[in-house]
Write an enzyme that holds these catalytic residues in place. Sequence first.
Site, PDB file in Angstrom:
ATOM      1  N   LYS A 130       0.840  -1.302   0.194  1.00 39.11           N
ATOM      2  CA  LYS A 130       0.056   0.057   0.031  1.00 39.11           C
ATOM      3  C   LYS A 130       0.846   1.283   0.027  1.00 39.11           C
ATOM      4  CE  LYS A 130      -4.003  -2.376   2.236  1.00 39.11           C
ATOM      5  NZ  LYS A 130      -3.399  -3.594   2.598  1.00 39.11           N
ATOM      6  N   ARG A 131       1.676   1.319  -0.875  1.00 34.28           N
ATOM      7  CA  ARG A 131       2.490   2.505  -1.166  1.00 34.28           C
ATOM      8  C   ARG A 131       2.035   3.534  -1.742  1.00 34.28           C
ATOM      9  NH1 ARG A 131       5.073  -0.465   2.518  1.00 34.28           N
ATOM     10  NH2 ARG A 131       7.419  -0.674   2.366  1.00 34.28           N
TER      11      ARG A 131
END
Length: 280
Positions: free
Chosen positions: A98-99
């Site tokens: 989830k960058r």
Amino acid sequence: MSLEPFGARLRRAMDDRGPLCVGIDPHASLLADWGLSDDIAGLERFSRTVVEALADRVAVLKPQSAFFERFGSRGIAVLERSVEEARAAGALVVMDAKRGDIGSTMAAYAETFLSKDAPLFSDALTVSPYLGYGSLKPAVELARESGAGLFVLALTSNPEGGEVQHAVRADGRNVGATMLAHLAAENAGETPLGSYGAVVGATLGDLSSYDLDINGPILAPGIGAQGATAADLAGAFGAAVRNVVPNVSRGVLRHGPDVVALREVAEGFAEEIRVAVGAA
């Protein structure tokens, strides 16, 4: 040379192995349930067992990076080996990290997971677009270049997500719908499936007010322990259900460390989902 596009590889894997993604989530309570220590030894045993049990038979494995990162560099080393071994056994690996950032920082995140020669290269990466969809451009471009994919958070099942994702823009469309529209544009004209997917919770119920026809995959967490079932998929996702990749984590992992049990439960979920999708 880049890989065949992720969307094409995913479509084939789902058709051949069944549309199922199993998480690799070695959180402390699950390690304890397996009788493992909450340390590097336990982490490595857990990860190797999941990969051994499932990588040669499920379409997608999804390691949650945070549960490896908490052990520092040795945890990352375990993650690297898990990714390599899973891909070698034929599973597609979606790195759940989830960058999301801007500019050179987003580019560095993309290089970490989407550059073909990177130790953590994965078939796809989860990303957060809430610095603006345009902030994801470095990841979008590198994924296209390397044959990888992205899963963009669009309509998540956590209650807090609604304050951002349901906010209505000046054009009358809410933020979640805007993300779906961006992804549809990325995937336009791609066959048999685009490589830019959305994360949409399977527990959200009727999604008919959203245009889920993004010509790309939809990663749908929530089957099993979170309460959704395979039978709920057609009603929730409608005509897009064939492109849904349901994610099951605890529903499978709680049956470890027995390799046979892990395989049987995963295969059961995959068959239930295959039937549900085929009947839609």
